[in-house]
Design a protein around this motif. Structure first.
Motif, PDB file in Angstrom:
ATOM      1  N   TRP A   6      12.892  10.480  69.558  1.00  0.00           N
ATOM      2  CA  TRP A   6      13.859   9.380  69.503  1.00  0.00           C
ATOM      3  C   TRP A   6      14.799   9.481  70.702  1.00  0.00           C
ATOM      4  N   VAL A   7      14.721   8.481  71.566  1.00  0.00           N
ATOM      5  CA  VAL A   7      15.614   8.388  72.724  1.00  0.00           C
ATOM      6  C   VAL A   7      16.525   7.205  72.461  1.00  0.00           C
ATOM      7  N   ASN A   8      17.775   7.481  72.182  1.00  0.00           N
ATOM      8  CA  ASN A   8      18.698   6.465  71.674  1.00  0.00           C
ATOM      9  C   ASN A   8      19.884   6.294  72.617  1.00  0.00           C
ATOM     10  N   LEU A   9      20.074   5.080  73.094  1.00  0.00           N
ATOM     11  CA  LEU A   9      21.238   4.763  73.922  1.00  0.00           C
ATOM     12  C   LEU A   9      22.192   3.887  73.119  1.00  0.00           C
ATOM     13  N   LEU A  10      23.444   4.309  73.057  1.00  0.00           N
ATOM     14  CA  LEU A  10      24.471   3.570  72.331  1.00  0.00           C
ATOM     15  C   LEU A  10      25.476   2.995  73.316  1.00  0.00           C
ATOM     16  N   HIS A  11      25.710   1.716  73.198  1.00  0.00           N
ATOM     17  CA  HIS A  11      26.581   0.968  74.108  1.00  0.00           C
ATOM     18  C   HIS A  11      27.945   0.761  73.448  1.00  0.00           C
ATOM     19  N   THR A  47      22.271   9.199  74.512  1.00  0.00           N
ATOM     20  CA  THR A  47      22.826   8.675  75.761  1.00  0.00           C
ATOM     21  C   THR A  47      23.845   7.610  75.402  1.00  0.00           C
ATOM     22  N   LEU A  48      25.012   7.693  76.025  1.00  0.00           N
ATOM     23  CA  LEU A  48      26.098   6.763  75.709  1.00  0.00           C
ATOM     24  C   LEU A  48      26.505   5.984  76.947  1.00  0.00           C
ATOM     25  N   ASN A  49      26.726   4.705  76.763  1.00  0.00           N
ATOM     26  CA  ASN A  49      27.370   3.905  77.798  1.00  0.00           C
ATOM     27  C   ASN A  49      28.779   3.577  77.325  1.00  0.00           C
ATOM     28  N   LEU A  50      29.760   4.059  78.050  1.00  0.00           N
ATOM     29  CA  LEU A  50      31.160   3.811  77.723  1.00  0.00           C
ATOM     30  C   LEU A  50      31.741   2.869  78.770  1.00  0.00           C
ATOM     31  N   ALA A  51      31.958   1.635  78.400  1.00  0.00           N
ATOM     32  CA  ALA A  51      32.545   0.686  79.354  1.00  0.00           C
ATOM     33  C   ALA A  51      33.934   1.155  79.749  1.00  0.00           C
ATOM     34  N   GLY A  52      34.219   1.104  81.046  1.00  0.00           N
ATOM     35  CA  GLY A  52      35.504   1.584  81.538  1.00  0.00           C
ATOM     36  C   GLY A  52      36.697   0.900  80.898  1.00  0.00           C
ATOM     37  N   CYS A  53      36.580  -0.412  80.671  1.00  0.00           N
ATOM     38  CA  CYS A  53      37.698  -1.136  80.065  1.00  0.00           C
ATOM     39  C   CYS A  53      37.977  -0.644  78.653  1.00  0.00           C
ATOM     40  N   LEU A  54      36.942  -0.193  77.934  1.00  0.00           N
ATOM     41  CA  LEU A  54      37.150   0.357  76.597  1.00  0.00           C
ATOM     42  C   LEU A  54      37.809   1.730  76.668  1.00  0.00           C
ATOM     43  N   LEU A  55      37.360   2.584  77.578  1.00  0.00           N
ATOM     44  CA  LEU A  55      37.967   3.906  77.729  1.00  0.00           C
ATOM     45  C   LEU A  55      39.465   3.796  77.984  1.00  0.00           C
ATOM     46  N   GLU A  56      39.845   2.890  78.874  1.00  0.00           N
ATOM     47  CA  GLU A  56      41.261   2.720  79.172  1.00  0.00           C
ATOM     48  C   GLU A  56      42.019   2.189  77.955  1.00  0.00           C
ATOM     49  N   LYS A  57      41.390   1.316  77.184  1.00  0.00           N
ATOM     50  CA  LYS A  57      42.023   0.780  75.976  1.00  0.00           C
ATOM     51  C   LYS A  57      42.200   1.879  74.930  1.00  0.00           C
ATOM     52  N   LEU A  58      41.192   2.731  74.767  1.00  0.00           N
ATOM     53  CA  LEU A  58      41.300   3.844  73.829  1.00  0.00           C
ATOM     54  C   LEU A  58      42.458   4.761  74.204  1.00  0.00           C
ATOM     55  N   ASP A  59      42.612   4.982  75.487  1.00  0.00           N
ATOM     56  CA  ASP A  59      43.707   5.821  75.980  1.00  0.00           C
ATOM     57  C   ASP A  59      45.055   5.176  75.646  1.00  0.00           C
ATOM     58  N   GLN A  78      25.327  17.384  75.211  1.00  0.00           N
ATOM     59  CA  GLN A  78      24.796  16.765  74.004  1.00  0.00           C
ATOM     60  C   GLN A  78      24.716  15.249  74.153  1.00  0.00           C
ATOM     61  N   ILE A  79      25.537  14.720  75.021  1.00  0.00           N
ATOM     62  CA  ILE A  79      25.452  13.309  75.370  1.00  0.00           C
ATOM     63  C   ILE A  79      25.278  13.184  76.878  1.00  0.00           C
ATOM     64  N   GLU A  80      24.581  12.132  77.255  1.00  0.00           N
ATOM     65  CA  GLU A  80      24.485  11.753  78.663  1.00  0.00           C
ATOM     66  C   GLU A  80      25.221  10.436  78.824  1.00  0.00           C
ATOM     67  N   LEU A  81      26.128  10.371  79.789  1.00  0.00           N
ATOM     68  CA  LEU A  81      26.897   9.157  80.034  1.00  0.00           C
ATOM     69  C   LEU A  81      26.298   8.371  81.197  1.00  0.00           C
ATOM     70  N   THR A  82      26.274   7.076  81.053  1.00  0.00           N
ATOM     71  CA  THR A  82      25.731   6.214  82.108  1.00  0.00           C
ATOM     72  C   THR A  82      26.855   5.555  82.899  1.00  0.00           C
ATOM     73  N   THR A 207      21.177  -0.006  71.472  1.00  0.00           N
ATOM     74  CA  THR A 207      21.932  -0.958  70.656  1.00  0.00           C
ATOM     75  C   THR A 207      23.408  -0.835  70.958  1.00  0.00           C
ATOM     76  N   ASP A 208      24.161  -1.810  70.488  1.00  0.00           N
ATOM     77  CA  ASP A 208      25.607  -1.663  70.471  1.00  0.00           C
ATOM     78  C   ASP A 208      25.970  -0.525  69.519  1.00  0.00           C
ATOM     79  N   ALA A 209      26.954   0.266  69.889  1.00  0.00           N
ATOM     80  CA  ALA A 209      27.396   1.354  69.014  1.00  0.00           C
ATOM     81  C   ALA A 209      27.927   0.817  67.689  1.00  0.00           C
TER      82      ALA A 209
END
Length: 389
Positions: A6-11, A47-59, A78-82, A207-209
């Motif tokens: 299972w190769v799973n990418l979460l957006h 594998t995770l894709n973390l949109a920059g605008c979300l990271l800044e909002k979380l902060d 344990q995670i790979e970031l794109t 998929t979307d996370a």
């Protein structure tokens, strides 16, 4: 025993202009649960894709422990970031320089939170919206692989051999193709079905996370139960691609993860965001292109940084997606929301309004006319077609 790889990418993404409440709901119902599951299962890799605008909002919202957990998971591989575009625009619909600005902005944000030496190997195109021109820019910025929907290979589903390593021609970018049918389900439940059918081989999903928690309530804890099954092995995308030996060069079709075969056949791969028959979308793109040109022509303006911030938010894919009025029938209702369209429209006009130089007057007047037409069309369509329908 049969093995499923299972190769799973979460957006992970929320619109840059989203209300705080919207982001908080996604964090509490999805993001925290995903990260908790990973912490409880240290042998699982995603594998995770973390949109920059979300990271800044979380902060800004004070989710510092969440960001710290992501940093720990990344450090222990344990995670790979794109990489991605920071504000989630549809890259093939933007000028080249605008594409570069968005990608480079995301690189800066990721380095801020994951260290100056951080460099992603893979790249997530927002909505998996691919074009050869976008791929060329991505390759030039040092990325090694991209993720695409399987339909982009041959214009139809179920035509790929997932045991082969596909290379984008002419850039040489490795391509990770997601399985659409598998990804368009509640993935853990579907993979359980594959176990029951004694399937052995790769299961490639993206998929979307928010699928995990916000859109699907996993009351039976299927997700975590699946991860403990001996038939399941998880790999990051880079790990999976490195194990493929047989290479195939391919020129993918311009497409997205929502493109249909009929749309590709008639040359409309991004119809969900730019449909020539959609009056609102046509006007939105006229305003967007006016804003892009005007803001970029006035980078010495005293208010350029404000104009740029509004432009980034206005170009997010959601502005155009919510005007499509398409019925997806999966974990969601029709893609029509006048408030969200208006939110993006407001950002686009503010990008022009923010500029102070006198020679922006003509653009301002043109922009205001487009803005009023868009608002009139939005609410006329809403009250006449969708209200209490």
């Amino acid at each position: 025993m049969n093995k499923i790889i299972w190769v799973n990418l979460l957006h992970f993404y929320q619109p840059p202009a989203a209300d705080n409440e919207t982001v908080i709901e996604a964090v509490e119902k999805s993001y925290k649960e995903i990260i908790s599951v990973l912490k409880r299962n240290p042998n699982v890799k995603f594998t995770l894709n973390l949109a920059g605008c979300l990271l800044e909002k979380l902060d800004r919202l004070g989710y510092h422990n969440l960001i710290s957990d992501l940093r720990v998971l990344n450090d222990r591989k344990q995670i790979e970031l794109t990489g991605t575009a920071a504000f989630h625009p549809i890259l093939p619909l933007l000028p080249e320089e605008e594409i570069k600005k968005n990608i480079e902005a995301n690189q800066i944000i990721l380095k801020k939170y994951f260290g100056e030496n951080f460099q992603a190997k893979g790249f997530f195109l927002p909505e998996l919206a691919y074009s050869p021109a976008a791929a060329r820019i991505i390759a030039s910025l040092g990325y090694n692989w991209i993720i695409l929907d399987e339909i982009s290979a041959f214009g139809k589903l179920n035509k790929l051999d997932y045991h082969k390593l596909y290379l984008e021609k002419p850039t040489g970018l490795k391509i990770f193709f997601r399985s659409r049918n598998l990804s368009k389900s509640y993935v853990p439940g579907t993979i359980f079905n594959l176990i029951n059918k004694n399937y052995s081989g790769p299961a490639l999903t993206a998929t979307d996370a928010e699928l995990y928690g916000l859109r699907h309530h996993d009351t039976a804890a299927i997700f975590e139960k699946l991860l403990k099954r001996p038939e399941i092995q998880t790999l990051t995308v880079s790990e999976f691609l490195s194990g493929l030996k047989e290479k195939v060069e391919l020129k993918p079709l311009a497409s997205s993860w929502e493109s249909t075969a009929s749309e590709l056949k008639r040359g409309a791969p991004f119809a969900l965001w730019h449909n020539d028959k959609n009056k609102i979308q046509k006007l939105l793109w006229q305003l967007a292109n006016l804003a892009i040109t005007t803001v970029n022509q006035h980078q010495a303006d005293a208010n350029y940084s404000w104009a740029r911030a509004h432009l980034n938010r206005g170009l997010a894919s959601c502005t155009f997606w919510w005007a499509s009025a398409r019925d997806f029938k999966l974990f969601s209702s029709i893609s029509w929301n006048p408030d969200e369209i208006e939110r993006g429209t407001n950002e686009l006009i503010k990008s022009i309004r923010s500029l102070t130089e006198a020679n922006t007057k003509t653009a301002k007047i043109t922009g205001e006319k487009l803005y009023l037409k868009i608002k009139q069309l939005i609410w006329h369509k809403h009250w006449n077609h969708y209200w209490k329908s």
